[in-house]
Scaffold this active site. Structure first.
Site, PDB file in Angstrom:
ATOM      1  CB  CYS A   1     -53.349  40.233  11.748  1.00  0.00           C
ATOM      2  SG  CYS A   1     -54.760  41.333  11.911  1.00  0.00           S
TER       3      CYS A   1
ATOM      4  CB  CYS B   1     -56.592  44.742  10.065  1.00  0.00           C
ATOM      5  SG  CYS B   1     -54.934  44.151   9.500  1.00  0.00           S
TER       6      CYS B   1
ATOM      7  CG  HIS C   1     -55.858  64.944  14.354  1.00  0.00           C
ATOM      8  ND1 HIS C   1     -55.623  65.709  15.547  1.00  0.00           N
ATOM      9  CD2 HIS C   1     -57.080  64.234  14.663  1.00  0.00           C
ATOM     10  CE1 HIS C   1     -56.914  65.457  16.413  1.00  0.00           C
ATOM     11  NE2 HIS C   1     -57.701  64.735  15.820  1.00  0.00           N
TER      12      HIS C   1
ATOM     13  CG  HIS D   1     -60.927  59.424   5.227  1.00  0.00           C
ATOM     14  ND1 HIS D   1     -59.980  60.355   5.675  1.00  0.00           N
ATOM     15  CD2 HIS D   1     -61.905  59.425   6.085  1.00  0.00           C
ATOM     16  CE1 HIS D   1     -60.610  60.860   6.776  1.00  0.00           C
ATOM     17  NE2 HIS D   1     -61.648  60.295   6.976  1.00  0.00           N
ATOM     18  CD  GLU D   2     -65.278  62.543   5.760  1.00  0.00           C
ATOM     19  OE1 GLU D   2     -66.118  63.802   5.338  1.00  0.00           O
ATOM     20  OE2 GLU D   2     -65.251  62.573   7.070  1.00  0.00           O
TER      21      GLU D   2
ATOM     22  CB  CYS E   1     -57.700  39.636   9.570  1.00  0.00           C
ATOM     23  SG  CYS E   1     -57.329  41.501   8.970  1.00  0.00           S
TER      24      CYS E   1
ATOM     25  CB  THR F   1     -58.965  61.846  10.439  1.00  0.00           C
ATOM     26  OG1 THR F   1     -59.546  61.101  11.497  1.00  0.00           O
ATOM     27  CG2 THR F   1     -57.639  61.144  10.455  1.00  0.00           C
TER      28      THR F   1
HETATM   29 ZN   LIG Z   1     -55.467  42.033   9.920  1.00  0.00          ZN
END
Ligand SMILES: [Zn+2]
Length: 342
Positions: A93, A104, A42, A60-61, A96, A39
């Site tokens: 939402c 989500c 990208h 994010h790791e 969720c 990611t």
């Molecule tokens: Zn949500």
């Protein structure tokens, strides 16, 4: 404080980051290590320019320790080791409300839609921090996020002990899926086009196959005594793999779509019908997957050292990304703290 950011135009830079004290409900993390993944590639290649706001500190790791505790946060103290599950959901939402917060419909992915972990100090909501056991070293802990992806994928597949699983695509996530599936008692074969990756995967004890030169359906047929695979994980993102997956699954077998396909793919729906196949998507992870990943790594069930190709300083993020892009590495970690081994 140093960070690595995508600045737009397909360019990465080492940047200076101003990080204030953690706000109410937040933890400030002294980031130790951050893994680089597909990611991130990208993002770096500009393929997500429509989504990201630049400059974006990505990553994010992560693993690290608590550097400061914001007002109202309980259960954490300075120095506690932790990782971050990089998902923030709205809680309101339809997804969720149905209990699927991890997908989500307004999901904020931290490191894409919000600043990520390639910075030496990082403020995150305490709700997304996941504690690490004291015995788990922080390098290994930087693999929790990709392992959680694999745990989620295998969980979605309903894989059973003794099942035959085919993993299409032998990058880091494919190898982790293979590892988690084997740990769950399955027979696993990994299809990968790159010869150097195939040899690395074989060294981990997996059967490997080159989908470019083999008749995959015939080979998987032989491997399963004519039955077909119980589960096929599509991790490659390749059109040919999507096209072949339905040929490999047994009657009532399961195909799990893990890869991010950049375009609609041709799929043999006649085969889905005829064999009553199940076709599932599997995206990111739930909190339970993250905790299971921590547990697997803590118990040494994941060959972490074999998967980590190398550890680089934050200044070398751009060249590390080039190597990942060229398939010259499996997993590269960034030593964000700048004091390897600390
Ligand atoms: Zn949500």
């Amino acid at each position: 404080m140093k960070g690595a950011a995508y600045v737009g135009g397909g360019r990465l830079e080492t940047v200076s980051v101003e990080v204030g004290p953690p706000g109410p409900g937040e933890l400030q993390i002294a980031v130790a290590y951050c893994g680089l993944c597909g990611t991130d590639l990208h993002i770096a290649h500009g393929a997500m320019d429509a989504r990201v706001r630049t400059p974006l500190v990505f990553g994010h790791e992560t693993s690290g320790t608590v550097a400061a505790v914001g007002a109202g946060v309980e259960g954490w103290k300075v120095g506690d080791p932790l990782t971050v599950m990089p998902l923030v959901w709205d809680g309101t939402c339809p997804a969720c409300l149905a209990g699927h917060q991890h997908i989500c419909q307004n999901l904020v992915f931290v490191g894409i839609d919000a600043p990520g972990g390639l910075q030496q100090r990082w403020n995150v909501p305490a709700s997304i921090a996941v504690p690490l056991p004291p015995g788990l070293d922080l390098r290994t802990a930087a693999l929790v996020e990709p392992v959680a992806v694999a745990v989620h994928d295998v969980r979605r597949s309903d894989l059973q002990v003794g099942d035959h699983a085919v993993v299409l695509g032998g990058g880091p996530i494919g190898v982790l899926i293979a590892t988690v599936a084997r740990d769950a008692g399955a027979h696993v074969i990994v299809a990968e086009v790159d010869a150097s990756r195939r040899s690395r995967i074989a060294a981990l004890g997996f059967e490997v196959i080159d989908p470019a030169s083999a008749d995959m359906a015939a080979e998987i047929g032989r491997w399963t005594n004519g039955v077909g695979a119980d589960v096929v994980f599509e991790v490659s993102g390749a059109a040919a793999a999507a096209r072949s997956a339905t040929d490999l699954a047994k009657v009532r077998g399961t195909i799990v779509v893990v890869a991010i396909h950049s375009a609609p793919r041709e799929l043999d729906l006649q085969r889905v019908f005829w064999r009553e196949l199940r076709l599932l998507g599997a995206r990111v992870y739930q909190r339970s997957d993250f905790e299971r990943a921590v547990d697997l790594l803590s118990r040494g069930r994941i060959p972490a050292q074999a998967l980590i190709s190398r550890v680089v300083p934050i200044e070398e993020v751009a060249s590390a990304m080039d190597d990942l892009s060229a398939g010259r590495a499996m997993k590269i970690l960034v030593d964000v703290a700048g004091e390897a081994g600390a």
